[in-house]
Design a protein around this motif. Structure first.
Motif, mmCIF file in Angstrom:
data_model
loop_
_atom_site.group_PDB
_atom_site.id
_atom_site.type_symbol
_atom_site.label_atom_id
_atom_site.label_comp_id
_atom_site.label_asym_id
_atom_site.label_seq_id
_atom_site.Cartn_x
_atom_site.Cartn_y
_atom_site.Cartn_z
ATOM 1 N N GLN A 1 -12.925 2.575 -3.104
ATOM 2 C CA GLN A 1 -14.060 2.404 -2.197
ATOM 3 C C GLN A 1 -15.383 2.471 -2.966
ATOM 4 N N LYS B 1 -23.172 -1.008 3.960
ATOM 5 C CA LYS B 1 -24.086 -0.950 2.801
ATOM 6 C C LYS B 1 -24.654 -2.329 2.509
ATOM 7 N N TYR C 1 -19.705 -2.778 -6.671
ATOM 8 C CA TYR C 1 -19.145 -3.952 -7.352
ATOM 9 C C TYR C 1 -20.223 -4.898 -7.891
ATOM 10 N N GLU C 2 -21.229 -5.153 -7.079
ATOM 11 C CA GLU C 2 -22.238 -6.135 -7.518
ATOM 12 C C GLU C 2 -22.941 -5.664 -8.791
ATOM 13 N N LEU D 1 -12.534 -8.560 -11.293
ATOM 14 C CA LEU D 1 -12.301 -8.195 -9.896
ATOM 15 C C LEU D 1 -12.306 -6.675 -9.738
ATOM 16 N N ALA D 2 -12.421 -6.246 -8.490
ATOM 17 C CA ALA D 2 -12.435 -4.809 -8.221
ATOM 18 C C ALA D 2 -11.042 -4.214 -8.407
ATOM 19 N N GLU E 1 -8.170 -2.001 -7.182
ATOM 20 C CA GLU E 1 -7.786 -1.707 -5.809
ATOM 21 C C GLU E 1 -6.908 -0.472 -5.761
ATOM 22 N N PRO F 1 -18.294 -6.929 -0.812
ATOM 23 C CA PRO F 1 -18.169 -7.498 -2.151
ATOM 24 C C PRO F 1 -17.131 -8.615 -2.274
ATOM 25 N N ARG G 1 -10.790 -3.402 4.313
ATOM 26 C CA ARG G 1 -11.965 -4.131 4.801
ATOM 27 C C ARG G 1 -11.719 -4.699 6.193
ATOM 28 N N VAL H 1 -16.090 -14.979 -8.606
ATOM 29 C CA VAL H 1 -15.475 -14.698 -9.914
ATOM 30 C C VAL H 1 -14.168 -15.467 -10.053
ATOM 31 N N SER I 1 -15.843 -0.669 -4.847
ATOM 32 C CA SER I 1 -16.232 -1.732 -3.922
ATOM 33 C C SER I 1 -17.728 -1.641 -3.596
ATOM 34 N N ASP I 2 -18.198 -0.411 -3.362
ATOM 35 C CA ASP I 2 -19.615 -0.225 -3.041
ATOM 36 C C ASP I 2 -20.510 -0.608 -4.207
ATOM 37 N N ASP J 1 -1.861 -7.250 3.483
ATOM 38 C CA ASP J 1 -1.971 -5.954 4.159
ATOM 39 C C ASP J 1 -3.095 -5.923 5.181
ATOM 40 N N LEU K 1 -18.376 -12.023 -3.581
ATOM 41 C CA LEU K 1 -18.676 -12.000 -5.026
ATOM 42 C C LEU K 1 -17.392 -12.135 -5.827
ATOM 43 N N GLN K 2 -16.354 -11.464 -5.375
ATOM 44 C CA GLN K 2 -15.071 -11.541 -6.067
ATOM 45 C C GLN K 2 -14.524 -12.963 -5.990
ATOM 46 N N MET L 1 0.857 -1.210 0.000
ATOM 47 C CA MET L 1 0.000 0.000 0.000
ATOM 48 C C MET L 1 0.889 1.255 0.000
#
Lengths: 579, 184
Positions: A170, B84, A176-177, A191-192, A194, B40, B124, B47, A173-174, B148, B43-44, A1
């Motif tokens: 973020q 959420k 993503y679906e 995938l998301a 990052e 999420p 997360r 995938v 991520s919110d 991380d 879900l990932q 990070m």
């Protein structure tokens, strides 16, 4: 990070050094300024200023760039509004709001088995995008550099990539679906994306290149319009090429008001310009500068005025092409006196009665005084509170150049990611969610083909004696007007420096919220007073919280120094040319 | 000598980058995947499982009473609390914890190994996620964790306390390789 953060900063520094721009959360320069929700976009604007472009040139470049680096908040599939003041005295309000497609009716939705709420994240939820037409209109009004030059930075960002920041990650991520369902190709092999990763969007680079080559009108009448039409038909959306062909961005004189000797230049309906003027007209009656920004009485007064004028907004702001609206009356000083009389300094209005307090600005359209009007009977209209979810989506940027030209520009997809429906590198808006959920014969926001949805954005320029003093705006859905109002009061009444005004904790006055939502940072006594003495139901959020918006604003000092401040709630930045 | 040292350093770095491979650890399909916190991440994971052609069933919010352990050879709970997500599901973190505990208990009673996964990293981690994690740890056969997310050694401590193999990875996409390593 940490590695990725360092890489990101190094990359930005390299770009900055190459183009001689200065970028930070806030910046100062006499050579021009851009404040935007993303440092990459802010730097793009500053680079254009550095190259000799004016504020209009820079703003266009920033608009394109934001669609790349903040694809969740705006882009080619979106809409918006810009207010522009030129150094020669010309002023423009450019309306590039979306419009409902010709097929978009309640009957059609019902026939297809949908309601507005269920269509919101499908192709059906898309209204005719206006950003590209808006850019063309603004370009024609005042740009000086070739359009290809202004689009090049965005194309480069899309092709070569940029480092994903915390807000991007973020927000993805919110969403993503939805993106998994509607925008799979945008994701990172499903995938998301990052924070710290380098995101590239070759599809968007190609779309932008094609528009640069073929002309922006290709979006509305050319091959891109054909592809949009085919995509929408295949995916059961309502948008058609005929809607695109009929779309027009509008340029007109902005709405003008005053606040304590300053000229306030704002957009027209169907966005919140008239509402902002109405609010400031009422606040002018209170000696706010005798209080502090954290004085519970100041918070109470501002919040109550915000609520009252939000109640009014729901009755008096819509698309003026479809409704005869009392805009002059609503924004008049005389009407404001009737609203001033409603403020109880000892007790908050009972939230269950908010909608009993709608005003009546119609009689003020012809210049009636408040005494004349109040001596007559006023008919009250009943309102049903529409509990629409309003996300902190949208993006705003401000630009001032060394010549004194200024642009306040807000653009959006409505929700973050819009419908999340993705084509050719961009997302389609879901502005349909801003119409009434079902037809009501008394309502002024019923879904109607060709009509613009009412939204709360309000790009604003404030002048003093003909000179730009502040360029303001913010995203934040229902919180936009609260944040802009507080910025103006903090700057004008409390004399805050720009950076402090951006950072000061915010609160919301909004008729859909029965509680008083506040960011942490107000003194305990202030909060206690609001609750225990004035009867507010305080709901405290953390600090800083994206819920309260993300203003990116510019101040022009009397000595000509231009200060920019990017949003602290959304990784915003200010960037200035160095020569 | 230098070559040996460099080789050793290289192998050590490689080990750290992919994580400690738990010797002898293997899981069979079909795999049941669910979320622990409605972020999420689950879900990932679906995938990822699809990408490596692993036989799986994904149910984001299956009630424990509807979980049929006889249909699965392994189970995976992807831990990550999202306000959420929980809100959209109409539940709070306590109800979610109760749900996944029910599933974990059934897994234990039926000899189905349970893998706890933390896929979304430090972003997360938080008190709500930790509530779920602490509740599930005693039931876990393995921990697959984005490196991380373990900066505070939370997962290392859990692994030691409950004697659970801990597998760390750097990037979400590394999970593809882990699924191949431990399922095929």
């Amino acid at each position: 990070m940490r590695k990725n953060l360092v890489f990101s900063l190094v990359l930005l520094a390299v770009v900055a050094i190459s183009f001689g721009v200065t970028t930070g959360q806030s910046a100062a320069s006499s050579l021009g300024m851009v404040a935007a929700a993303n440092p990459y976009a802010a730097e793009v604007g500053a680079q254009i200023l550095e190259m000799g472009g004016n504020a209009v040139d820079a703003a266009i470049a920033v608009s394109f760039a934001l669609g790349v680096v903040e694809p969740y908040a705006s882009g080619l599939g979106g809409e918006g509004y810009a207010v522009i003041t030129m150094s020669n005295g010309e002023k423009y309000a450019v309306d590039f709001k979306s419009v409902a497609p010709g097929l978009a009716t309640y009957d059609k939705l019902t026939e297809d088995g949908y309601r507005i709420s269920t269509a919101n994240y499908t192709p059906k939820g898309t209204c005719v995008p206006g950003v590209v037409a808006g850019i063309q209109k603004i370009y024609d009004l005042g740009a000086t550099l070739p359009l290809e030059t202004l689009m090049e930075p965005a194309i480069k960002l899309a092709r070569e990539g940029f480092v994903v920041n915390e807000t991007f990650a973020q927000t993805l991520s919110d969403g993503y679906e939805k993106l998994l369902g509607n925008g799979f190709d945008f994701l990172n092999e499903g995938l998301a994306w990052e924070e710290g990763q380098v995101h590239k969007n070759e599809a968007l680079a190609q779309t932008l290149e094609s528009l640069a080559k073929n002309g922006l009108d290709d979006f509305y009448t050319g091959e891109l319009a054909d592809r949009i039409d085919a995509f929408m038909q295949e995916n059961e959306g309502y948008l058609r090429k005929s809607d695109l062909e009929n779309y027009r961005a509008l340029a007109m004189e902005p709405l003008h008001g005053t606040y304590r000797g300053y000229d306030v230049i704002v957009p027209h309906a169907p966005v919140s310009g008239p509402q902002l003027l109405a609010i400031l007209n009422v606040l002018e009656h209170f000696n706010l500068s005798a209080m502090g920004w954290d004085d519970p009485l100041a918070v109470h007064i501002i919040q109550q005025v915000l609520v009252l004028e939000d109640v009014d907004r729901r009755s008096f702001i819509s698309d003026p092409a479809f409704y005869d609206l009392p805009t002059e009356g609503f924004a008049s000083k005389e009407y404001a006196k009737t609203r001033f009389m409603k403020i109880d300094l000892t007790q908050a209005i009972d939230p269950d009665t908010y909608f009993d307090h709608v005003g009546n600005p119609y009689p003020f359209e012809e210049g009636a005084t408040y005494e004349q009007v109040m001596l007559q009977e006023v008919a009250q209209q009943s309102l049903v509170q529409e509990d629409l979810y309003e996300s902190p989506s949208t993006t705003h940027f401000s630009v001032v150049d060394r010549y004194g030209n200024a642009v306040a520009w807000t653009q959006t997809l409505s929700s973050f990611w819009g419908t999340s429906v993705y084509m050719d590198g961009f997302f389609f808006n879901n502005e349909m969610g801003n119409y009434a959920s079902s037809y009501r014969d008394w309502d002024i926001i019923n879904l109607t083909p060709g009509m613009k949805p009412r939204t709360t954005i309000c790009p604003t320029i404030i002048q003093k004696d003909g000179e730009v003093r502040w360029v303001l705006g913010t995203p934040g859905g229902g919180r936009i007007i609260s944040t802009i109002t507080q910025l103006i009061v903090d700057l004008v009444d409390f004399g805050m420096p720009l950076d402090q005004a951006v950072k000061a904790p915010k609160f919301v006055g909004y008729s859909s919220y029965k509680d008083l939502r506040m960011e942490a940072g107000f003194p305990e006594d202030t909060v206690a007073f609001l609750q225990d003495v004035l009867g507010h139901d305080v709901n405290m959020y953390g600090y800083p919280d994206l819920f309260f918006g993300g203003p990116n604003i510019i101040a022009v000092e009397e000595d000509g120094m231009i200060i920019g401040a990017g949003s602290i709630r959304r990784n915003g930045a200010a960037s200035a040319p160095e020569k | 000598m230098k070559k040996t040292i460099f080789a050793f350093l290289f192998l050590t770095l490689l080990a750290f980058s992919v994580g400690f491979s738990a010797e002898g650890l293997h899981f069979d399909a079909p795999l049941f995947i669910t979320s622990g916190g409605q972020s999420p991440g689950a879900l990932q994971m679906m995938v990822l499982a699809k990408a490596v052609k692993l036989e799986y069933v994904f149910e984001k919010i299956l009630p424990a009473a509807e979980f049929d352990p006889s249909s699965f050879k392994s189970a995976m709970i992807v831990v990550g609390a999202s306000g959420k997500g929980l809100g959209a599901a109409g539940i709070d973190v306590d109800q979610e914890t109760e749900r996944v505990l029910g599933i974990a208990t059934l897994c234990q009673e039926n000899g189905i190994p349970l893998i706890l996964v933390q896929l979304e990293g430090a972003a997360r981690r938080g008190p709500s996620s930790d509530i779920i994690l602490d509740a599930l740890a005693p039931f876990a056969s393995a921990l697959f964790v984005k490196a991380d997310a373990n900066e505070d050694a939370k997962f290392t401590t859990l692994g030691e306390e409950y004697e659970i193999p801990l597998v760390l990875f750097e990037k979400t996409t590394d999970m593809r390789d882990l699924l191949k390593d431990y399922f095929f």
